[in-house]
Structure formats: C-alpha cells, structure tokens
Design a protein around this motif. Structure first.
Motif, short mmCIF file in Angstrom:
data_model
loop_
_atom_site.label_atom_id
_atom_site.label_comp_id
_atom_site.label_asym_id
_atom_site.label_seq_id
_atom_site.Cartn_x
_atom_site.Cartn_y
_atom_site.Cartn_z
N GLU A 133 0.83 -1.19 0.00
CA GLU A 133 0.00 0.00 0.00
C GLU A 133 0.87 1.25 0.00
O GLU A 133 1.98 1.26 0.50
N SER A 134 0.32 2.26 -0.57
CA SER A 134 1.06 3.52 -0.63
C SER A 134 0.59 4.50 0.43
O SER A 134 1.10 5.61 0.52
N ASP A 135 -0.42 4.10 1.21
CA ASP A 135 -0.92 5.04 2.21
C ASP A 135 -0.07 5.00 3.46
O ASP A 135 0.89 4.25 3.59
N SER A 136 -0.46 5.80 4.44
CA SER A 136 0.34 5.94 5.66
C SER A 136 0.26 4.72 6.55
O SER A 136 1.03 4.59 7.50
N LEU A 137 -0.70 3.80 6.29
CA LEU A 137 -0.85 2.62 7.13
C LEU A 137 -0.04 1.43 6.61
O LEU A 137 -0.18 0.34 7.12
N SER A 138 0.78 1.65 5.61
CA SER A 138 1.59 0.56 5.08
C SER A 138 2.75 0.26 6.02
O SER A 138 3.35 1.15 6.62
N LEU A 139 3.08 -1.02 6.15
CA LEU A 139 4.22 -1.46 6.96
C LEU A 139 5.49 -1.61 6.13
O LEU A 139 6.51 -2.05 6.67
N VAL A 140 5.44 -1.26 4.86
CA VAL A 140 6.59 -1.45 3.99
C VAL A 140 7.76 -0.61 4.49
O VAL A 140 7.64 0.58 4.76
N ASN A 141 8.90 -1.32 4.64
CA ASN A 141 10.16 -0.71 5.07
C ASN A 141 10.12 -0.15 6.49
O ASN A 141 11.03 0.58 6.89
N LYS A 142 9.06 -0.46 7.25
CA LYS A 142 9.04 -0.08 8.65
C LYS A 142 9.99 -0.99 9.43
O LYS A 142 10.13 -2.18 9.13
N SER A 143 10.62 -0.47 10.44
CA SER A 143 11.52 -1.26 11.30
C SER A 143 10.84 -1.44 12.66
O SER A 143 10.56 -0.45 13.35
N LEU A 144 10.57 -2.67 13.00
CA LEU A 144 9.86 -2.98 14.23
C LEU A 144 10.77 -3.73 15.20
O LEU A 144 11.65 -4.49 14.80
N ILE A 145 10.53 -3.51 16.49
CA ILE A 145 11.22 -4.25 17.54
C ILE A 145 10.24 -5.32 18.06
O ILE A 145 9.14 -4.99 18.50
N VAL A 146 10.65 -6.56 17.95
CA VAL A 146 9.79 -7.67 18.35
C VAL A 146 10.36 -8.29 19.62
O VAL A 146 11.52 -8.71 19.67
N LEU A 147 9.54 -8.32 20.65
CA LEU A 147 9.96 -8.84 21.96
C LEU A 147 9.68 -10.34 22.02
O LEU A 147 8.56 -10.79 21.73
N LEU A 148 10.68 -11.10 22.41
CA LEU A 148 10.57 -12.55 22.51
C LEU A 148 10.69 -12.98 23.96
O LEU A 148 11.31 -12.30 24.77
N ALA A 149 10.12 -14.13 24.27
CA ALA A 149 10.33 -14.79 25.56
C ALA A 149 10.68 -16.23 25.30
O ALA A 149 10.01 -16.91 24.51
N MET A 150 11.73 -16.72 25.93
CA MET A 150 12.24 -18.06 25.64
C MET A 150 11.27 -19.12 26.14
O MET A 150 11.00 -19.22 27.34
N ASN A 151 10.76 -19.91 25.23
CA ASN A 151 9.91 -21.05 25.58
C ASN A 151 9.75 -21.91 24.34
O ASN A 151 9.11 -21.52 23.37
N ALA A 152 10.36 -23.10 24.35
CA ALA A 152 10.27 -24.00 23.20
C ALA A 152 8.85 -24.53 23.08
O ALA A 152 8.18 -24.76 24.10
N PRO A 153 8.34 -24.69 21.86
CA PRO A 153 9.02 -24.48 20.58
C PRO A 153 8.75 -23.10 19.97
O PRO A 153 9.03 -22.89 18.80
N HIS A 154 8.20 -22.19 20.76
CA HIS A 154 7.88 -20.87 20.22
C HIS A 154 9.14 -20.07 19.95
O HIS A 154 9.29 -19.49 18.87
N VAL A 155 10.04 -20.06 20.91
CA VAL A 155 11.29 -19.32 20.76
C VAL A 155 12.39 -20.13 21.45
O VAL A 155 12.26 -20.48 22.63
N THR A 156 13.45 -20.44 20.72
CA THR A 156 14.62 -21.13 21.28
C THR A 156 15.87 -20.54 20.66
O THR A 156 15.82 -19.85 19.63
N LEU A 157 17.00 -20.82 21.29
CA LEU A 157 18.28 -20.41 20.72
C LEU A 157 18.70 -21.41 19.67
O LEU A 157 18.59 -22.63 19.86
N LYS A 158 19.18 -20.92 18.55
CA LYS A 158 19.60 -21.79 17.45
C LYS A 158 20.92 -22.46 17.80
O LYS A 158 21.85 -21.82 18.30
#
Length: 879
Positions: free
Chosen positions: A397-422
């Motif tokens: 989308e070209s409007d202001s609600l587009s997420l294109v090229n937005k940089s987001l911070i995503v918060l994780l919490a360690m709990n397999a299998p949702h989030v684990t260390l590789k």
C-alpha cells in the motif's frame, strides 16, 4: 536339456508369440532398482499420456531388481525379451546399465537410460540426461559470472570425475584455483571430516556434484559444521536440487545456486505430482518437489519413443538370450530414427546429436526464503544469461498505514518451541540467534507485509499482565505499553487483563488448559491372576457342568445294562453284577477329562460313551480357550492410571499433588473461576504455594520425579509429550483460549497483521508450521508403537456354544440310556414271563439304590425267583 524342458519352453514361446499378436500393441519393459513404486507410477502415467495420441498403443511390463545386481537385471531382461519387447528402459545402477546396454546392443534392442555418464555412441543407446561436458560448461559459465578466483569442488564418486575433468579443461593457466575433495558412501554417510577441511580452508566458494541420495545429508552436515551461512556460496551441479527438502536452509542466508531441467509449476509436472499421491501445493513445490530428474527423463523417454510408432510400423519379436545369432532386425532402424527425432517433454526440447542430448535449456535457480526462485537460464547453444529479479512481492500500500520498510522491535520470551536459541558451531548474532514457531511466524508476516524487524529477548520470562485498578503492568506487557517494543510474541495467551493494557491480533493458535501427568503404570500382578481368562459366570457354569455331568455318568451307569459287569469272569452264571460308575468314579472320570489327563475308567454302554464323547469335546474346547487366553492375560499387564480427569485430581485421588505456573493465564483462570471444582483446586494451590512453579520446565521436571500433576496449556503439553516418553495428557481441555501477538493499544497496523494471519491460516501455512515445530523437529525418541490390544476375559457370549453342545449331547446320551434300559427291562420281563410294569418297578428300585454298586441277579423274594425253572444267563440278558 531333456525333451520335457524343451517342450515346456516351446509352449511358453508359442504362447508369448500369440499373446503379442493378439495384444495389438508394442510392449516396452521397465527394470527398476530404486524408487520402484514412484518409477512404476511415472512409467504407467507416461504410457497412458502417450497412448492418447497413438494408433498402435504401447503396452508395458515392469520388474523390480536389487540395486546394483547386474545378474538379476540380466535375468529379468531375458524374460522380457522372451515376451517380445520393443525397448528396454534400464535401471539406475551404472554397473547394471553397462551390462544390459552391451547385451541390448548385440540384440539390437533399443535401450534407454538416464544415468549421467554412459557412452551413447551405440546406435541402440538413448540417453536424455545432459552430458557431463555440458554440466561442466554450465558450471564454468556460472563461475565466470560470479568471478570466483578459487573454489572447492566436492564430488560424490568417480562417476562425477568427468565433470571435474571437463571443467578443468575449460580453463587455461589463468583459471581459478580448484581444490577437489571426494565424499562417498564408503564413509557411512559421515562427511563431517571432509566438510571441516572446507571450513578450515580459505575457500568460501563450493561446487557440489552428487546424487539426490547423498546431497541432503551433505547439506545437513555442512550446516552442522557451520558452513551453511551468509559467508559461503554454493553451486550445486546436480539436476535434483528441487527434490530435496530445503525448508531448514531457507533462512540461513547462504547463497545456493543450481540448475534444473523443469519447473514444478509446469502443468504436466503438477499432474504427475498428483498421480504420485502428493498434494498440488504451489508454495510447497517451491521448497521441495517429489519429481526427480530420473523420473522426468523416464517420462520424456516414453514420449520420445512413442514418436517412432507414429511413422514406423513394426512389431517386436520374442528372442531367446541363449541364442547368440538371434537379433531384432528393426532395432537399429528404430535407434537411428530416434536420433533424428525432435520432441517436447517435461525437460524441454528433446534432440540428440551424435547420441548426446543437445539444443536444450536449463533453468538457473537460487534458494531464497520462499524457496527456489528462477534467476536466469543456461542454453546449451547460447550459454548463460542471468536475469535476476525480485521474487513476486506482495501488494504494498502507498498510504500511511503501510508497513513497507518499517523497522519494528519484536519482543521474545524463551519457551520452546515458540522461541529457542539456534544450535550452531559458529557464533551467531542478531536475528540469526533465534528460531522457533514464533520466530518463523514473524518472518512470514515480514515477507507478506514488507517490514523489517529486530528481535529483543525478554530475559525474566514473565509474560506479565495489567491491573486496570492500580494501572500497574508487569513483564512483556509493560515493555510494550511503555513503547520499548512494537510487538510481543511467544506462547502469550489472550486474556481480559492483558487486553486492558495492550491489543492482540486474532488468535494464531487455539488451545486450553489440561493436565500433564506420568503415563499410566502397569498394574501389580494379582495372586489369582490365573482365573482371569474366564469371567465369573463361565467359571460358575463350568462348576455346574462338571457336577452335572458327573451325576449324569452315575445315573446313566446305573440305568445302562451294559455297565453292569460280571465281577468274576470265570463264573458263567454269577449271582451278582457290579457297576464301575460309582459316584466317586464318575467324578474322577470327569476330573481326568477336564484336566486332560484321562483315567482308568472306561465307559462301555452306548449312552455313557456318547456322554463321555460330548464331555471330552466340551473340555477340549474349554481348555484350549483357557490356555490361549491365559498366555495373553499373563503377558499383558493392563496399565492403570491413578487419575483419569480433573475431578480425580481435585479430590487428591491416589495422593497426587498438583500445581501450575505461579504467574500467567493458567493461574489466573483458577483464581477467577466460579466452578466448584476449580475453586476447590484454587484453594488447594493457595494453601500449598510450594506446589506452584516459576517456569513450565520446572513443572515438567516435578511431574517426572514426583507424584505430581502440572496444569498447563495444551500446546505445551503436546510439545513435551512428543519428546518425553513418560508423559501424557490427562482428560480434556478445562477452557478455551488462544495465542496472539501483543502490540500497543490502538496500534494502526493491527488490521494489516490480522489480514496477513488470516491468509496464512487459510492457506494451511500455520498448520504446517505447527506440525514442523511440534511433531517433526527434535522428536523421534518416542516413536508411536502399535498399541497392544488389552487381553479381556472370555464370557458366556464367547463360550455359550460349547455349553449348548454339552447340554444337547448330554440330553441325547440320557435318551439313549433310558431307551436302552427300557428295552433291557422288556427283554427280562419276557424271559421270566412277568409283567413289564412289575419288572420295571423292581429294576427301578435297583437303580435308585445309590448306596450299592452290585446287583443280585435273582434274589430271594424277587419276582424273577418265582420261576426258578428258567436258566439265568446274565450275559445274554445284558446283550
């Protein structure tokens, strides 16, 4: 060879000739030694497609041989030649191919193979696989385009050395420095020592040529030793890269380029995939395609061969392998015609020049996060052309609600299998450190919506909540509310408390609270377990039958005249007769038959023998049933569970303690519940705070080591049960809820994420992701075994028939005994000239005298003693 064998072979030969004549088609043969079911399906499908445009249909015959067994392949080929075939489509093993090819050349039978390196100069040999020199040229052109100055050349075996030799011959003294290393099956699929040498060398450019059987393991072990990263680039010289599961390499950021002869998106290929029993999934086909180059070339070879039948008229003849002078005069003509034929197939243009395929095109593809994407072509005449383009992008989308090229911070919490260390031997940084269901979900959303993201780990593992009364928030919820993160993802449950402080997407996974407990244990053996094969009713009726039959023996023995014997055989006219079937002897006879031991008692009269036969049959069936069911009952130990549902847990049945995670949605559920059972459980946990845990892993550990049940979410239970064999889920779900992605209140991009999640859900991507992270990766130690059926006791419905037979047989025996006794009384009355009723009365008194097992033949006062002039012969009377 004797005359009989000659006649048999002659009859078989004539029969096969007649079959060929009346079949009205041209028979071709397939010899399989690898992927037999798939190859046969491709073979039959290709013939079906070819026959749609042929006047003379193609017929097929198929045989399976062990891989590399040239002798067995030769025998199978001779059987096919006896049937009369117009061509042989050879096996995969090089040794078998060379052996059969030389023989077909002598017999002038067209022989087709897809082996990479086989001499195609013979007139009957047709090979549609690109020649090693062409593969070397394609690799050379790609190396030149990438401007590699040095590289490592990994090859599977000596069969691939021709590619290396051709590649070296294309360079002069100024070419790149090439280090050749070999890996093969002799290493027992352990290639890590070779791959470590690649890692320790200065080369970050690698060329690999090998078969589809070894390539997946080579890439997997290369990832384990740390050379599948963004620092390395690979060229795969095999045409089978599309047949390898590339799911685990998509996000490694490694540059993998390869060639392929067909696209999985071709309609013919998609139809063939469906014929093989695989779903026609466009997204999945970009990651792995079940059609190998060998299958595609077999399909094309059938279509190529079918072209000859459109213009040439011929009929295969039956031939004997032992006849050296026997050959097919049409074979060389067919081979020469094929070398001049041009056709189209799955692998593109089919044209042979000097027996070698030429004037064809290869697709150049590159591994991306969405699978294999085409970036160019290599033409055998024009060379390489790279037209790199960005894979099909989502509509932005070209409007202001587009997420294109937005940089987001995503918060994780360690709990397999949702989030684990590789796990990696290399030091990882940034987003590459994490993997799991939640991590992949964010990556999928980023691909669809075009945003960039950075993962931040929430260290204390507290998901948090929000108290609307005090305006106090904790954990991940607090960090999102305060703007330190844009999104939060893990096994974060959507609750009313949390939604008061943050917003959630629609649930990407539905779940509920359940009970994690140890698997049911085997019950202790019982003292009287030998009684288990039969139900109580069967044992009761067995006892009744035993005493009933014993009594029947006793009564019939007294009635039956044949059971009254002369105790002194030397005395012709005894005064007394004796009966062996006393009550004790009758019980002993029934006991010996029941225990399959027999006794010294032998019935003599028809009625007693008939009853004995029925009793023996009854005991035979009953003892056999008991023995068979006893083995099952003694070997099978029925597992018993201490608790079966949440009510048993609330009542502390079996002394089982229970608890939950001290903070989180599960604990909140019990605090807010108004159900009596759940309120009782909440009071119990409040009174025993030591039973609450800080993490789910702590709860799982307590379940394994204590008499303890842990209340947790069903998805976490499924994950642990799939990996820890001693655990199981007890009962159903106590509630229903879902996991969502948390974001700030009134975040403007919430609808974008919701729409993207719906698309992933409707396309089945979320279901595949769950199957991957829950039941595929990291599992295997708790493979499902076929559940042993429980041994159950046998009741009257199982054995009622044998009791019925016993009842009918006993009734017949009683009837026979009664009739025999009445005739005996009648004969005796006539002999002594007394009234029948008087004789019957006296004999009945003798029968019911149970205390006496002897009978006086003619006692004083008897009605028979009145006629003393008659001679008494006891044996005659009994007869």
């Amino acid at each position: 060879m004797n005359l009989k064998n000659i006649l048999i072979q002659l009859i078989v030969f004539i029969g096969l000739e007649l079959k060929s004549v009346f079949s009205g088609g041209i028979r071709i043969g397939l010899i399989c030694d690898r992927n037999v079911a798939e190859m046969q399906t491709v073979f039959e499908t290709a013939i079906e497609v070819a026959n749609a445009n042929l006047e003379v249909p193609l017929l097929f015959t198929e045989s399976e041989v062990p891989f590399g067994d040239s002798y067995e392949a030769y025998k199978v080929m001779c059987d096919m030649l006896m049937m009369g075939v117009g061509g042989i489509f050879g096996p995969s093993s090089k040794n078998s191919v060379l052996h059969l090819m030389s023989f077909c050349d002598a017999k002038e039978i067209p022989f087709m193979s897809s082996y990479i390196d086989v001499d195609s100069s013979k007139s009957v040999m047709i090979n549609l696989h690109p020649h090693p020199s062409d593969i070397a040229r394609a690799i050379h052109d790609l190396i030149e385009a990438y401007e590699w100055t040095s590289l490592t050349f990994l090859y599977e075996s000596g069969d691939y050395l021709n590619i290396l030799n051709e590649l070296i011959s294309l360079y002069d003294s100024g070419g790149p420095y090439i280090t050749a290393r070999r890996y093969d099956l002799q290493l027992n699929l352990n290639y890590k020592s070779i791959l470590r040498r690649v890692r320790k060398s200065d080369d970050s450019y690698v060329v690999i040529v090998g078969s589809v059987e070894t390539l997946p393991e080579v890439l997997r072990q290369a990832q384990q030793v740390g050379i599948i990263t963004e620092d390395y680039s690979y060229i795969i010289g095999s045409m089978d890269m599309q047949a390898i599961d590339l799911e685990e390499f998509k996000y490694s950021e490694v540059n993998i380029t390869t060639f392929r002869m067909f696209s999985p998106q071709q309609p013919e290929v998609r139809k063939l995939i469906t014929e093989l029993g695989y779903p026609d999934d466009d997204e999945e086909r970009n990651i792995t395609c079940p059609i190998t180059i060998e299958m595609a070339l077999l399909y094309d070879a059938i279509q190529f061969y079918a072209e000859t039948t459109k213009t040439m008229r011929f009929k295969p003849v039956a031939m004997n392998c032992s006849d050296k002078n026997n050959y097919w005069d049409k074979g060389s003509s067919i081979g020469n015609y094929l070398r001049l034929t041009v056709a189209q197939g799955l692998t593109g243009n089919i044209y042979l020049e000097n027996g070698v395929r030429s004037h064809y095109n290869l697709e150049l593809v590159e591994l991306t996060s969405t699978g294999l994407q085409k970036i160019g072509d290599w033409d055998s005449d024009k060379g390489l052309s790279i037209n790199r383009f960005t894979p099909e992008e989502p509509i932005l989308e070209s409007d202001s609600l587009s997420l294109v090229n937005k940089s987001l911070i995503v918060l994780l919490a360690m709990n397999a299998p949702h989030v684990t260390l590789k796990q990696s031997t290399m030091k990882l940084s940034g987003n590459n450190r994490y993997e799991g269901f939640g991590v992949e979900l964010i990556q999928r959303l980023a691909e669809k919506l075009g945003f960039n993201f950075t993962f931040h780990m929430h260290k204390d593992g507290n998901y948090g909540s929000f108290n609307s009364t005090s305006n106090i928030s904790t954990g991940m919820v607090r960090e999102i509310m305060e703007g330190r993160a844009d999104l939060g993802i893990t096994d974060l449950t959507i609750t009313s408390e949390r939604e008061a402080g943050v917003d959630f997407t629609i649930p990407f996974m539905n779940l509920g609270i359940s009970i994690l407990y140890q698997k049911p244990r085997k019950a202790d053996p019982k003292l009287f377990s030998f009684m288990d094969p039969f139900s109580g009713k069967v044992w009761l009726w067995l006892g009744i039958s035993f005493f009933g039959v014993s009594l029947a023996f006793f009564i019939l023995g007294r009635i039956a005249p044949g059971e009254w014997d002369n105790p002194y055989p030397c005395i012709e006219e005894p005064e007394e007769l004796e009966n062996q079937l006393s009550m004790g002897n009758s019980i002993w006879f029934a006991t010996g038959a029941l225990l399959q031991q027999g006794s010294e008692i032998a019935p003599k009269a028809l009625s007693t023998r008939l009853l004995a036969s029925i009793w023996w049959f009854f005991t035979l069936i009953l003892v056999a049933s008991y023995t068979a069911n006893l083995a099952a009952c003694l070997t099978f130990e029925n597992p018993t569970s201490v608790i079966d549902d949440v009510k048993d847990l609330a009542e502390n049945k079996g002394g089982v303690q229970y608890g939950a995670k001290s903070s989180g949605s599960t604990r909140t559920f019990f605090k807010n519940s108004e159900d009596e059972t759940y309120m009782l459980m909440n009071n119990y946990m409040n009174q025993n705070p030591s039973l609450l845990t800080s993490t789910n892993d702590e709860g799982v550990e307590r379940v394994l080591t204590e008499n303890y049940a842990f209340l947790m979410e069903s998805t976490s239970i499924e994950y642990n049960v799939a990996r820890i064999c001693n655990l199981t889920q007890i009962g159903g779900l106590l509630d229903e809820k879902g996991y969502g992605i948390a974001m700030r209140k009134n975040w403007p991009y919430r609808d974008k994420l919701n729409n993207a999640l719906l698309e992933l859900q409707e396309s089945g991507v979320l279901a595949k992701m769950k199957s991957k992270w829950w039941f595929e990766l990291g599992t295997g130690s708790c493979t499902k075994k076929t559940e042993q059926s429980e041994a159950t006791e046998m009741g009257m419905p199982n054995l009622g028939g044998v009791y019925f037979v016993l009842l009918i047989g006993s009734s017949i025996a009683a009837a026979c005994g009664l009739i025999d006794w009445l005739f005996f009384v009648l004969r005796k009355a006539r002999r002594y000239k007394v009234r029948f009723m008087d004789a019957l009365k006296e004999e009945f008194q003798i029968v019911i005298d149970f205390s006496n097992n002897t009978k006086i033949v003619c006692s004083t006062g008897s009605i028979y003693s009145r006629n003393s002039s008659l001679t008494i012969d006891s044996n005659e009377l009994n007869t």
